[in-house]
Design a protein around this motif. Structure first.
Motif, short mmCIF file in Angstrom:
data_model
loop_
_atom_site.label_atom_id
_atom_site.label_comp_id
_atom_site.label_asym_id
_atom_site.label_seq_id
_atom_site.Cartn_x
_atom_site.Cartn_y
_atom_site.Cartn_z
N ARG A 3 10.54 -6.66 3.03
CA ARG A 3 9.75 -5.69 3.78
C ARG A 3 9.17 -4.68 2.80
NH1 ARG A 3 14.07 -1.69 6.97
NH2 ARG A 3 14.84 -0.62 5.09
N SER A 4 8.02 -4.09 3.20
CA SER A 4 7.33 -3.16 2.32
C SER A 4 6.59 -2.12 3.15
CB SER A 4 6.33 -3.91 1.43
OG SER A 4 5.64 -3.02 0.57
N LEU A 5 6.48 -0.93 2.62
CA LEU A 5 5.72 0.12 3.28
C LEU A 5 4.22 -0.10 3.10
CD1 LEU A 5 7.63 3.45 2.48
CD2 LEU A 5 7.13 2.53 4.76
N THR A 6 3.49 0.13 4.18
CA THR A 6 2.03 0.08 4.10
C THR A 6 1.50 1.47 3.77
OG1 THR A 6 1.67 0.61 6.43
CG2 THR A 6 2.05 -1.71 5.87
N ALA A 7 0.21 1.55 3.55
CA ALA A 7 -0.41 2.84 3.26
C ALA A 7 -0.30 3.78 4.45
CB ALA A 7 -1.87 2.64 2.88
N ASP A 8 -0.17 3.23 5.66
CA ASP A 8 -0.04 4.04 6.87
C ASP A 8 1.40 4.46 7.16
OD1 ASP A 8 -2.76 3.78 7.33
OD2 ASP A 8 -2.51 1.97 8.54
N GLY A 9 2.31 4.09 6.27
CA GLY A 9 3.71 4.46 6.46
C GLY A 9 4.48 3.53 7.36
N GLU A 10 3.91 2.37 7.72
CA GLU A 10 4.62 1.39 8.53
C GLU A 10 5.39 0.42 7.62
OE1 GLU A 10 1.75 -0.56 10.94
OE2 GLU A 10 1.35 1.20 12.20
N GLY B 132 0.79 -1.22 0.00
CA GLY B 132 0.00 0.00 0.00
C GLY B 132 0.82 1.27 0.00
N GLY B 133 2.13 1.13 0.31
CA GLY B 133 3.02 2.28 0.32
C GLY B 133 3.77 2.43 -0.99
N LEU B 134 4.92 3.09 -0.94
CA LEU B 134 5.64 3.42 -2.16
C LEU B 134 6.83 2.51 -2.44
CD1 LEU B 134 5.69 7.33 -1.89
CD2 LEU B 134 4.15 5.90 -3.26
N SER B 135 7.31 1.74 -1.45
CA SER B 135 8.55 1.00 -1.67
C SER B 135 8.46 -0.42 -1.13
CB SER B 135 9.72 1.72 -1.00
OG SER B 135 9.59 1.72 0.40
N THR B 136 9.28 -1.28 -1.73
CA THR B 136 9.41 -2.67 -1.31
C THR B 136 10.86 -3.09 -1.46
OG1 THR B 136 7.15 -3.26 -1.93
CG2 THR B 136 8.70 -5.06 -1.79
N GLU B 137 11.38 -3.83 -0.48
CA GLU B 137 12.72 -4.40 -0.56
C GLU B 137 12.62 -5.91 -0.38
OE1 GLU B 137 15.92 -2.08 1.59
OE2 GLU B 137 14.14 -1.14 2.44
N VAL B 138 13.38 -6.66 -1.16
CA VAL B 138 13.34 -8.11 -1.11
C VAL B 138 14.71 -8.64 -0.72
CG1 VAL B 138 13.87 -8.38 -3.59
CG2 VAL B 138 12.61 -10.19 -2.36
N TYR B 139 14.73 -9.71 0.14
CA TYR B 139 15.99 -10.17 0.71
C TYR B 139 16.32 -11.64 0.44
CZ TYR B 139 15.56 -5.84 3.41
OH TYR B 139 15.43 -4.53 3.78
N ASP B 140 15.30 -12.48 0.25
CA ASP B 140 15.61 -13.90 0.11
C ASP B 140 14.54 -14.59 -0.73
OD1 ASP B 140 17.19 -16.13 0.46
OD2 ASP B 140 16.43 -16.63 2.46
N LEU B 141 14.91 -15.77 -1.25
CA LEU B 141 14.07 -16.53 -2.17
C LEU B 141 14.36 -18.00 -1.97
CD1 LEU B 141 12.23 -16.52 -4.83
CD2 LEU B 141 14.40 -16.58 -6.08
N ASN B 142 13.32 -18.83 -1.81
CA ASN B 142 13.58 -20.27 -1.71
C ASN B 142 13.31 -20.95 -3.05
OD1 ASN B 142 10.78 -20.69 -1.88
ND2 ASN B 142 10.55 -21.31 0.26
N ASP B 143 13.50 -22.29 -3.08
CA ASP B 143 13.38 -23.01 -4.34
C ASP B 143 11.94 -23.18 -4.81
OD1 ASP B 143 16.12 -23.30 -4.55
OD2 ASP B 143 16.16 -25.27 -3.61
N LYS B 144 10.98 -22.85 -3.97
CA LYS B 144 9.58 -22.90 -4.36
C LYS B 144 9.11 -21.57 -4.95
CE LYS B 144 8.58 -26.42 -0.90
NZ LYS B 144 7.84 -26.78 0.34
N GLY B 145 10.04 -20.63 -5.07
CA GLY B 145 9.71 -19.34 -5.66
C GLY B 145 9.05 -18.38 -4.71
N VAL B 146 9.21 -18.61 -3.39
CA VAL B 146 8.65 -17.70 -2.39
C VAL B 146 9.72 -16.68 -2.01
CG1 VAL B 146 7.53 -17.48 -0.15
CG2 VAL B 146 7.20 -19.56 -1.52
N ALA B 147 9.40 -15.41 -2.15
CA ALA B 147 10.32 -14.32 -1.82
C ALA B 147 9.84 -13.63 -0.55
CB ALA B 147 10.38 -13.31 -2.96
#
Length: 319
Positions: free
Chosen positions: A56-63, A38-53
């Motif tokens: 962390r991401s910003l919510t619309a409330d800025g959390e 819901g926010g403006l940014s997303t950061e990705v850190y890890d990925l398993n062999d099932k394709g699950v990433a």
């Protein structure tokens, strides 16, 4: 599963050969924006062999909230009761996720998420870095004064202390299935620690510095080393450092390696342009010839060859 010796020899032979254009039928990749909570940014850190990433991401409330992503669906992971912040750093093949969350007092806590439930690991002020397929979680703990950090492995409530975090020895936040913790020593040497024993590897040149980014389950490390000319060279260890090669430019960085010995990262062309690349089977592959735009920086690769990448303030899945 290949033996460590076979994996080391494969990676070393591949790395020492000159980078050459790929001749096999090329695999084309597609890039999928993970979206946001819901926010403006997303950061990705890890990925398993099932394709699950995870990341962390910003919510619309800025959390900032931890998330998991699979097949186009972004899932907001729960925070600790009364807390409003969480980030997911690692995921294993069983789908258990390790990370960090704030408690109601505003203290960082190492946590895991399993089947949608969050659990505080009970390590006081701490950060959860990574988790392997055995459920062993790499944690950094801060003491009561806030001045001293130590590292440990948490496993089903049992804690193994690994020593203080300082300029002499500190983790970079990765643990493999052999409980080898990726380390940097004396701000120069890199290697791993395994239940107290350590193994360090030196720089390409003196003076030089090293930084390890990833370690696979055979103990192969991806990272970079700077030489006496100040060039940043993509390298692999432990039989090394061995340079992986660039696209003809001075700099590069191997940011990730999977259990098949395939490395992902970035490399420069002669004009200094950085491009996303793979190093595989004695070849360096320019991913801008395989469907990427050149803005993506791979930060993880699984055994299926799928990747995660950062693009400015957004995150992407490459498959």
């Amino acid at each position: 599963m290949r033996t460590l010796l076979a994996a080391v020899l494969t990676a070393t032979v591949a790395a020492t050969a000159l980078a050459t254009p790929a001749t096999a039928a090329p695999r084309q990749y597609t890039v999928t924006d993970l979206g946001t909570l819901g926010g403006l940014s997303t950061e990705v850190y890890d990925l398993n062999d099932k394709g699950v990433a995870v990341g962390r991401s910003l919510t619309a409330d800025g959390e900032l909230h931890a998330f998991s992503w699979k097949n186009g669906k972004l899932t907001d992971l729960p925070t600790l009761p009364g807390g409003h912040y969480a980030e997911a750093h690692g995921i294993n093949e069983n789908g258990t996720i390790a990370g960090t969350a704030l408690n109601p007092a505003g203290e960082y806590r190492a946590v895991i998420w399993h089947r949608g439930r969050i659990t505080d690991l009970g390590q006081g002020r701490s950060i959860g870095w990574d988790i392997n397929d055995k459920g062993q979680v790499l944690v950094s703990r801060v003491d009561e004064t806030g001045a001293q950090t130590s590292r440990l492995i948490w496993h089903n409530g049992t804690v193994t202390e690994l020593g203080p975090e300082n300029n002499t020895a500190r983790t970079t936040g990765k643990i493999n299935n052999e409980a080898k913790v990726l380390m940097i020593f004396d701000n120069t040497y890199l290697g791993f620690q395994q239940y107290g024993s350590t193994s360090g590897f030196g720089p390409i040149a003196t003076p030089g510095s090293n930084y390890p980014n990833d370690i696979n389950n055979s103990g192969i490390i991806a990272g970079y080393s700077t030489d006496e000319l100040g060039r940043t060279r993509p390298v692999t260890y432990p039989l090394g450092p061995v340079e992986l090669g660039t696209l003809g430019g001075p700099d590069g960085n191997a940011t990730a390696v999977n259990d098949k010995g395939v490395f992902a990262g970035v490399a420069q062309t002669p004009d200094g342009t950085s491009r996303p690349v793979l190093w595989r089977n004695r070849q360096i592959i320019d991913l801008t010839t395989r469907g990427l735009t050149g803005n993506e920086m791979p930060v993880g690769i699984n055994n299926r060859g799928q990747m995660i990448a950062t693009i400015d303030f957004r995150a992407a899945f490459i498959g």
